[in-house]
Write a protein that holds these residues in place. Sequence first.
Motif, PDB file in Angstrom:
ATOM      1  N   ASP A   1       3.033   2.221   3.389  1.00 38.84           N
ATOM      2  CA  ASP A   1       3.751   1.105   4.036  1.00 38.84           C
ATOM      3  C   ASP A   1       5.248   1.411   4.104  1.00 38.84           C
ATOM      4  O   ASP A   1       5.900   1.205   5.135  1.00 38.84           O
TER       5      ASP A   1
ATOM      6  N   HIS B   1       0.834  -1.217   0.000  1.00 37.71           N
ATOM      7  CA  HIS B   1       0.000   0.000   0.000  1.00 37.71           C
ATOM      8  C   HIS B   1       0.863   1.259   0.000  1.00 37.71           C
ATOM      9  O   HIS B   1       1.970   1.238   0.534  1.00 37.71           O
TER      10      HIS B   1
ATOM     11  N   HIS C   1      -0.167  -7.226   3.319  1.00 36.08           N
ATOM     12  CA  HIS C   1       1.274  -7.150   3.617  1.00 36.08           C
ATOM     13  C   HIS C   1       1.908  -8.525   3.493  1.00 36.08           C
ATOM     14  O   HIS C   1       3.009  -8.688   2.963  1.00 36.08           O
TER      15      HIS C   1
HETATM   16 ZN   LIG Z   1      -0.315  -1.354   4.460  1.00 32.15          ZN
END
Ligand SMILES: [Zn+2]
Length: 235
Positions: free
Chosen positions: A9, A6, A125
């Motif tokens: 991150d 994302h 993730h």
């Molecule tokens: Zn994330």
Amino acid sequence: MSIQAHPDDQEFTVGGTLAKWARAGSHIVTVCITSGGAGSNDHSPLDMTREALVPIREEEQRQACRVLGISEVVFLGYEDGMLEPSLALRRELTRIIRRYRPDAVVCGDPTMRFYGSIYMNHPDHRAASDVALDAVFPSAETRLIFPELLAEGLEPHKVQSVFIHGSAQPDTFIDISEVLSVKVAALKEHRTQMGSWDPTEMITAWAREQGAKRRLKAAESFRLMRLHEPGSATG
Ligand SMILES: [Zn+2]
């Protein structure tokens, strides 16, 4: 090459290390597998849609990268919250690794399910880091995996080392004292996610905790895989 699920991150986890490398002259490419279209409940207005949020978050990521000294960001356009460790994604990351031919890849740790007792690692993730590692080895370096990539002119590439963040077994500690403020500034570019929250205190505390084992004031810690470093047996 920094591979993340994302927008934001990278800034939460490895922004200091990347800022340091960029200042030392490294060319860095950020790969964002999703564009963060699901956002966060805390800071997304109720009438926000995925379609409206995607271009905003992509621009925030580009801006954060500029702060870190990264000029190149690749968005793969996968759906936020729906990532799977698929062969299609592995082919896509293999293609990108063969195209950019990075010395090092930075990604998360797919074996991490729980962080303490308050955070369960996001499935995106886990999927992103699982596929990133599989793309590095064996896919990127093995000629006859995804032979269709050869037809695109993409020859095998050996990534020398992989820096895995968020690992339970960190063995490598990067001193980020000099770029801690840059890391915080980059994170603040993700305005749709930060709202009015100032992340300075939390990021500073994380950096202190990660540095404690090596008596560094501020660090980012990694599990380092040295796959093909110059001089190693298989390099
Ligand atoms: Zn994330």
